[in-house]
Design an enzyme around this catalytic site. Structure first.
Site, short mmCIF file in Angstrom:
data_model
loop_
_atom_site.label_atom_id
_atom_site.label_comp_id
_atom_site.label_asym_id
_atom_site.label_seq_id
_atom_site.Cartn_x
_atom_site.Cartn_y
_atom_site.Cartn_z
N SER A 1 0.84 -1.20 0.00
CA SER A 1 0.00 0.00 0.00
C SER A 1 0.88 1.25 0.00
O SER A 1 1.66 1.46 0.93
CB SER A 1 -0.90 0.01 1.23
OG SER A 1 -1.47 1.31 1.38
N HIS B 1 -1.42 -1.41 -4.12
CA HIS B 1 -2.67 -1.02 -3.44
C HIS B 1 -2.70 0.50 -3.27
O HIS B 1 -1.78 1.09 -2.72
CB HIS B 1 -2.73 -1.73 -2.09
CG HIS B 1 -4.01 -1.58 -1.36
ND1 HIS B 1 -5.14 -2.32 -1.65
CD2 HIS B 1 -4.35 -0.79 -0.31
CE1 HIS B 1 -6.12 -2.00 -0.82
NE2 HIS B 1 -5.68 -1.05 0.00
N ASP C 1 -4.88 3.56 -1.75
CA ASP C 1 -5.95 3.90 -0.81
C ASP C 1 -6.47 5.31 -1.08
O ASP C 1 -5.79 6.30 -0.84
CB ASP C 1 -5.42 3.84 0.63
CG ASP C 1 -5.18 2.41 1.08
OD1 ASP C 1 -6.15 1.61 1.03
OD2 ASP C 1 -4.05 2.11 1.49
N MET D 1 -9.07 8.07 0.00
CA MET D 1 -9.93 8.46 1.13
C MET D 1 -10.41 9.89 0.93
O MET D 1 -9.65 10.74 0.47
CB MET D 1 -9.15 8.38 2.45
CG MET D 1 -8.48 7.04 2.70
SD MET D 1 -7.82 6.97 4.37
CE MET D 1 -6.80 5.50 4.28
N HIS E 1 -8.48 0.98 -3.69
CA HIS E 1 -9.39 0.79 -2.55
C HIS E 1 -10.05 2.13 -2.24
O HIS E 1 -9.43 3.02 -1.67
CB HIS E 1 -8.56 0.27 -1.36
CG HIS E 1 -9.33 0.07 -0.11
ND1 HIS E 1 -8.72 -0.14 1.11
CD2 HIS E 1 -10.67 0.04 0.15
CE1 HIS E 1 -9.65 -0.28 2.05
NE2 HIS E 1 -10.84 -0.17 1.50
N MET F 1 -12.22 4.39 -0.26
CA MET F 1 -12.90 4.63 1.02
C MET F 1 -13.58 5.99 0.88
O MET F 1 -13.14 7.01 1.42
CB MET F 1 -11.87 4.61 2.16
CG MET F 1 -11.42 3.20 2.49
SD MET F 1 -9.84 3.15 3.37
CE MET F 1 -8.72 3.16 1.97
N MET G 1 -11.58 -5.91 5.80
CA MET G 1 -10.72 -5.06 6.63
C MET G 1 -10.36 -5.83 7.91
O MET G 1 -11.23 -6.43 8.55
CB MET G 1 -11.44 -3.77 7.03
CG MET G 1 -11.76 -2.81 5.89
SD MET G 1 -10.38 -2.25 4.88
CE MET G 1 -9.28 -1.52 6.10
N PHE H 1 -6.92 4.62 8.39
CA PHE H 1 -5.53 4.99 8.66
C PHE H 1 -4.62 3.78 8.54
O PHE H 1 -5.03 2.66 8.88
CB PHE H 1 -5.39 5.58 10.08
CG PHE H 1 -6.15 6.86 10.25
CD1 PHE H 1 -5.56 8.08 9.93
CD2 PHE H 1 -7.47 6.85 10.69
CE1 PHE H 1 -6.29 9.26 10.07
CE2 PHE H 1 -8.19 8.03 10.82
CZ PHE H 1 -7.60 9.24 10.51
N GLY H 2 -3.39 4.02 8.08
CA GLY H 2 -2.38 2.97 8.09
C GLY H 2 -1.79 2.84 9.48
O GLY H 2 -2.06 3.66 10.37
N GLY H 3 -1.00 1.80 9.66
CA GLY H 3 -0.25 1.64 10.91
C GLY H 3 -1.07 1.24 12.12
O GLY H 3 -0.61 1.37 13.25
N ASP I 1 -6.75 -6.48 4.67
CA ASP I 1 -6.14 -5.15 4.65
C ASP I 1 -6.16 -4.56 6.06
O ASP I 1 -7.22 -4.37 6.65
CB ASP I 1 -6.94 -4.26 3.69
CG ASP I 1 -6.32 -2.88 3.50
OD1 ASP I 1 -5.23 -2.63 4.05
OD2 ASP I 1 -6.94 -2.07 2.79
C1 DX5 Z 1 -6.33 1.72 5.73
C2 DX5 Z 1 -5.95 1.25 4.37
C3 DX5 Z 1 -4.84 0.27 4.32
C4 DX5 Z 1 -3.54 0.76 4.90
C5 DX5 Z 1 -2.88 -0.42 5.53
O1 DX5 Z 1 -7.66 2.09 5.80
O2 DX5 Z 1 -7.04 0.66 3.70
O3 DX5 Z 1 -4.63 -0.21 2.99
O4 DX5 Z 1 -2.67 1.31 3.96
O5 DX5 Z 1 -1.76 0.01 6.22
P1 DX5 Z 1 -0.98 -0.95 7.21
O6 DX5 Z 1 -0.49 -2.12 6.40
O7 DX5 Z 1 0.10 -0.08 7.72
O8 DX5 Z 1 -1.95 -1.39 8.27
ZN ZN Z 2 -6.55 -0.27 1.75
#
Ligand code: DX5
Ligand code: ZN
Length: 226
Positions: A11, A35, A37, A39, A68, A70, A139, A145-147, A177
């Site tokens: 991602s 990937h 994202d 948003m 993806h 969102m 999900m 959010f990532g991380g 994901d």
């Molecule tokens: C979050 C995104 C993910 C995100 C995953 O809503 O859909 O794709 O980038 O990030 P990690 O792998 O850091 O959890």
């Molecule tokens: Zn994603």
């Protein structure tokens, strides 16, 4: 269970946005999909990138794009990503009142169609819709959010869908994901997922390509029947 070889999809949310093309090329030979994202600060509180970035990036890599979305109102926006050359376009079940109609539009525009299920959404109401889709994104965190930390309980949805896919001989990728990393990917693979998104685990690593290869090895060895 018949699980195809795993797809690993880094991602770019976790990449350095000032060097996106370079960051994408760093995983080009190791990854299967990229990937992306999207948003919109409405469906989720966060705001990331949109169509112009996807259009520009399309010329910078050979990797198939796994977009993806969102966003609210995916019927209005999703086909534009298919037109921009995305391989797969996934929109959220929670944001769409006629997922099958949008899946048809996406396929007509030349893309694979994906349905995403957020943390608090049960999978059962969507099982009968799956023949209209090519990917189902489950999900393993709350989208936005990532991380974030992987939530193992959400793998029950993966198990349910894997049983349904196998029983119905459906041609559907089951994608996970959120929080996918070396210490979580094996449980997701064992549950029956066969496509894995990883942001932090890839772009937080010193060698992103090596991180992708390592994740692939773990997923392959943990797959049911491996
Ligand atoms: C979050 C995104 C993910 C995100 C995953 O809503 O859909 O794709 O980038 O990030 P990690 O792998 O850091 O959890
Ligand atoms: Zn994603």
């Amino acid at each position: 269970m018949t699980v195809p070889p795993p797809i690993i999809a880094p991602s770019i949310l976790a990449a350095d946005f000032s060097r996106l093309a370079e960051e994408v090329r760093a995983v080009e030979d190791a990854a299967d999909w990229l990937h992306v994202d999207v948003m919109d600060n409405h469906f989720v509180p966060n705001l990331t990138i949109g169509l112009p970035v996807v259009q520009s990036l399309r010329a910078a890599t050979k990797l198939p794009f796994d977009v993806h979305l969102m966003i609210t109102d995916p019927r209005r926006w999703a086909p534009g990503y298919a037109d921009a050359g995305a391989y797969n376009v996934t929109f959220h079940a929670e944001a769409c009142d006629d997922p099958v109609a949008l899946a048809k539009d996406l396929r007509a525009a030349g893309a694979k169609a994906g349905l995403a299920i957020d943390r608090d959404t049960p999978i059962e109401p969507y099982l009968d819709l799956l023949p209209s889709f090519d990917t189902l994104l489950i999900m393993t965190i709350k989208a936005g959010f990532g991380g974030q930390r992987f939530i193992p309980q959400l793998l029950d949805k993966v198990r349910t869908v894997r049983r349904h896919v196998d029983a119905g001989h459906l041609d559907l990728r089951i994608e996970v994901d959120g929080g996918i990393a070396a210490d979580t990917i094996e449980q997701a693979a064992a549950a029956g997922a066969d496509a894995f998104v990883a942001g932090t685990a890839v772009y937080g690593a010193d060698d992103p390509a090596e991180a992708v290869r390592r994740l692939r090895g773990l997923a392959e060895r943990a797959a049911p029947g491996a």
